[in-house]
Motif scaffolding. Structure first.
Motif, mmCIF file in Angstrom:
data_model
loop_
_atom_site.group_PDB
_atom_site.id
_atom_site.type_symbol
_atom_site.label_atom_id
_atom_site.label_comp_id
_atom_site.label_asym_id
_atom_site.label_seq_id
_atom_site.Cartn_x
_atom_site.Cartn_y
_atom_site.Cartn_z
ATOM 1 N N THR A 1 -8.097 9.420 -11.117
ATOM 2 C CA THR A 1 -8.626 8.334 -11.934
ATOM 3 C C THR A 1 -10.034 7.971 -11.457
ATOM 4 O O THR A 1 -10.485 8.421 -10.399
ATOM 5 N N LYS A 2 -10.711 7.138 -12.215
ATOM 6 C CA LYS A 2 -12.053 6.703 -11.825
ATOM 7 C C LYS A 2 -12.019 5.907 -10.527
ATOM 8 O O LYS A 2 -12.908 6.058 -9.685
ATOM 9 N N ALA A 3 -10.996 5.056 -10.380
ATOM 10 C CA ALA A 3 -10.872 4.282 -9.143
ATOM 11 C C ALA A 3 -10.651 5.206 -7.949
ATOM 12 O O ALA A 3 -11.248 5.016 -6.872
ATOM 13 N N GLU A 4 -9.796 6.210 -8.103
ATOM 14 C CA GLU A 4 -9.554 7.171 -7.024
ATOM 15 C C GLU A 4 -10.814 7.979 -6.741
ATOM 16 O O GLU A 4 -11.123 8.281 -5.579
ATOM 17 N N GLY A 5 -11.555 8.332 -7.781
ATOM 18 C CA GLY A 5 -12.805 9.055 -7.594
ATOM 19 C C GLY A 5 -13.816 8.249 -6.800
ATOM 20 O O GLY A 5 -14.549 8.790 -5.964
ATOM 21 N N ALA A 6 -13.844 6.932 -7.045
ATOM 22 C CA ALA A 6 -14.773 6.062 -6.322
ATOM 23 C C ALA A 6 -14.447 6.036 -4.835
ATOM 24 O O ALA A 6 -15.348 6.138 -3.984
ATOM 25 N N VAL A 7 -13.168 5.903 -4.503
ATOM 26 C CA VAL A 7 -12.774 5.871 -3.091
ATOM 27 C C VAL A 7 -12.994 7.238 -2.446
ATOM 28 O O VAL A 7 -13.425 7.325 -1.291
ATOM 29 N N CYS A 8 -12.719 8.302 -3.178
ATOM 30 C CA CYS A 8 -12.971 9.640 -2.649
ATOM 31 C C CYS A 8 -14.441 9.813 -2.288
ATOM 32 O O CYS A 8 -14.778 10.349 -1.227
ATOM 33 N N ALA A 9 -15.334 9.331 -3.160
ATOM 34 C CA ALA A 9 -16.765 9.438 -2.894
ATOM 35 C C ALA A 9 -17.163 8.608 -1.683
ATOM 36 O O ALA A 9 -18.059 8.996 -0.922
ATOM 37 N N ILE B 1 -11.059 2.004 5.072
ATOM 38 C CA ILE B 1 -10.699 0.591 5.062
ATOM 39 C C ILE B 1 -10.596 0.081 3.625
ATOM 40 O O ILE B 1 -9.659 -0.641 3.267
ATOM 41 N N ILE B 2 -11.555 0.459 2.784
ATOM 42 C CA ILE B 2 -11.515 0.055 1.372
ATOM 43 C C ILE B 2 -10.302 0.664 0.688
ATOM 44 O O ILE B 2 -9.602 0.007 -0.088
ATOM 45 N N SER B 3 -10.021 1.927 0.979
ATOM 46 C CA SER B 3 -8.853 2.600 0.407
ATOM 47 C C SER B 3 -7.569 1.870 0.771
ATOM 48 O O SER B 3 -6.708 1.624 -0.088
ATOM 49 N N SER B 4 -7.423 1.518 2.050
ATOM 50 C CA SER B 4 -6.210 0.845 2.505
ATOM 51 C C SER B 4 -6.094 -0.560 1.933
ATOM 52 O O SER B 4 -5.006 -0.996 1.551
ATOM 53 N N ARG B 5 -7.205 -1.258 1.860
ATOM 54 C CA ARG B 5 -7.157 -2.639 1.364
ATOM 55 C C ARG B 5 -6.707 -2.693 -0.090
ATOM 56 O O ARG B 5 -5.905 -3.549 -0.467
ATOM 57 N N PHE B 6 -7.232 -1.785 -0.910
ATOM 58 C CA PHE B 6 -6.917 -1.817 -2.334
ATOM 59 C C PHE B 6 -5.816 -0.835 -2.724
ATOM 60 O O PHE B 6 -5.485 -0.709 -3.905
ATOM 61 N N GLN B 7 -5.267 -0.103 -1.715
ATOM 62 C CA GLN B 7 -4.180 0.843 -1.948
ATOM 63 C C GLN B 7 -4.529 1.857 -3.033
ATOM 64 O O GLN B 7 -3.783 2.085 -3.987
ATOM 65 N N VAL B 8 -5.684 2.469 -2.859
ATOM 66 C CA VAL B 8 -6.178 3.480 -3.794
ATOM 67 C C VAL B 8 -6.569 4.721 -2.997
ATOM 68 O O VAL B 8 -7.338 4.625 -2.027
ATOM 69 N N TYR B 9 -6.030 5.886 -3.363
ATOM 70 C CA TYR B 9 -6.391 7.165 -2.753
ATOM 71 C C TYR B 9 -6.112 7.171 -1.244
ATOM 72 O O TYR B 9 -6.790 7.835 -0.472
ATOM 73 N N THR B 10 -5.076 6.468 -0.834
ATOM 74 C CA THR B 10 -4.833 6.272 0.592
ATOM 75 C C THR B 10 -4.341 7.533 1.289
ATOM 76 O O THR B 10 -4.850 7.920 2.348
ATOM 77 N N ARG B 11 -3.345 8.174 0.724
ATOM 78 C CA ARG B 11 -2.749 9.338 1.391
ATOM 79 C C ARG B 11 -3.772 10.469 1.554
ATOM 80 O O ARG B 11 -3.987 10.971 2.663
ATOM 81 N N THR B 12 -4.412 10.860 0.480
ATOM 82 C CA THR B 12 -5.367 11.969 0.544
ATOM 83 C C THR B 12 -6.620 11.567 1.311
ATOM 84 O O THR B 12 -7.202 12.377 2.036
ATOM 85 N N GLY B 13 -7.028 10.307 1.179
ATOM 86 C CA GLY B 13 -8.212 9.845 1.895
ATOM 87 C C GLY B 13 -8.042 9.891 3.394
ATOM 88 O O GLY B 13 -8.929 10.361 4.126
#
Length: 321
Positions: A97-105, A282-294
């Motif tokens: 998703t776009k949100a996951e793409g943002a955290v990946c970047a 930290i952002i990934s964990s806080r918002f629970q987005v892309y956590t495992r792969t990140g």
């Protein structure tokens, strides 16, 4: 080179790995609950990291940026462009998703310059003006430009402030600007650009809080890893390749083509090759987005950097000569 690698292992990478393992072990034995782990993330993202970013940025000066225009332009264009490439390609290749793409970047497309910049570059290049110059410019781009872009894209994709998710571009931008990790570095850059010098006496106040940044962030990353099984799949491999191979390789070519000084070129390439930014985790964990792969991408990249660092130093020296 051998002396540099031994110093980097002892003073940089081993401490990171040990603290991350401690966080991982604490998570596995349930020494910290999920709510407590989120408190660590909030401490880093809202207080310690903004303080660290503010101190690192205001130590730069306007003349430094102007006199090294080629380095500034390469850093700005290169880091922002590759950040966006990571954002779009993970959506295209892995249907994120776009949100996951943002955290990946924020992870794969951003070096952890705020955490490891001086620690990695100082043993090899010393504490001269050139070292501070490269770190300051890369830190300004990463912390004052790509992090705000990433949080904006996260909110626009519905992964950040749920009240702003998908409502409008304006709401997403406003939600991003409310985050201290966004407006604090922007404020610091503004002070640098207008020539306002922050008194040195202010440094100890911010440094005391900033010192919690690296250790708590790495420990919290270990806690996050404990909650998920570490993945070794094509997406993690792609993120690791993107961070440790593609980014420094393109910067090496760009810096060589622009005729950067050999020493500056080496430090720039090594700075870009640093492991993924812990702020992204930290952002990934806080918002629970892309956590495992990140988190898996972070763990693999930290280990991969042990091999990648001396290779890029060697290649940059060849290009510079």
């Amino acid at each position: 080179m051998e002396e540099f690698m031994s110093k980097m292992l002892v003073f940089d990478l081993i401490p990171i790995i040990v603290v991350m393992i401690l966080g991982y072990a604490a998570g596995k034995v349930n020494a910290f609950q999920a709510d407590q782990a989120r408190v660590f993330n909030k401490l880093v993202l809202d207080f310690a990291l903004p303080a660290a970013l503010f101190v690192s940025i205001v130590r730069a000066d306007r003349a430094m940026l102007v006199e090294n225009a080629a380095l500034s332009i390469i850093s700005l264009v290169g880091l922002v462009a590759l950040f966006m490439v990571s954002y779009f390609t993970v959506q295209l290749f892995f249907k994120r998703t776009k949100a996951e793409g943002a955290v990946c970047a924020l992870i794969a497309g951003s070096p952890t310059i705020g955490f490891l910049g001086y620690a990695v570059l100082d043993p090899l290049y010393g504490t001269g003006v050139e070292t501070g110059l490269v770190i300051a410019i890369v830190a300004i781009v990463v912390n004052a430009i790509t992090i705000p872009i990433g949080l904006y894209l996260l909110n626009a994709g519905g992964g950040g402030d749920k009240s702003a998710g998908g409502a409008s571009q304006g709401n997403a931008l406003l939600a991003s600007l409310k985050e201290p990790v966004v407006w604090v570095p922007i404020l610091a850059v503004a002070l640098v650009l207008v020539g306002i010098k922050v008194p040195d006496e202010v440094d100890p106040t911010f440094d005391l809080l900033a010192k919690a940044n690296s250790s708590v962030a790495v420990f919290a990353a270990g806690l996050t890893l404990a909650a998920y099984k570490i993945e070794l799949d094509w997406e993690v491999a792609y993120n690791t390749f993107f961070k440790l191979v593609l980014m420094p390789g393109l910067f090496l070519i760009a810096g060589w083509a622009a005729g950067l000084d050999s020493l500056i070129l080496q430090m720039l390439v090594l700075s870009v090759a640093l492991p993924p930014a812990f702020s992204g985790i930290i952002i990934s964990s806080r918002f629970q987005v892309y956590t495992r792969t990140g988190t898996s991408s972070l763990a693999v990249s930290v280990l991969g950097f042990i091999v990648a660092a001396p290779v890029w130093v060697y290649l940059a020296r060849l290009a510079g000569s």
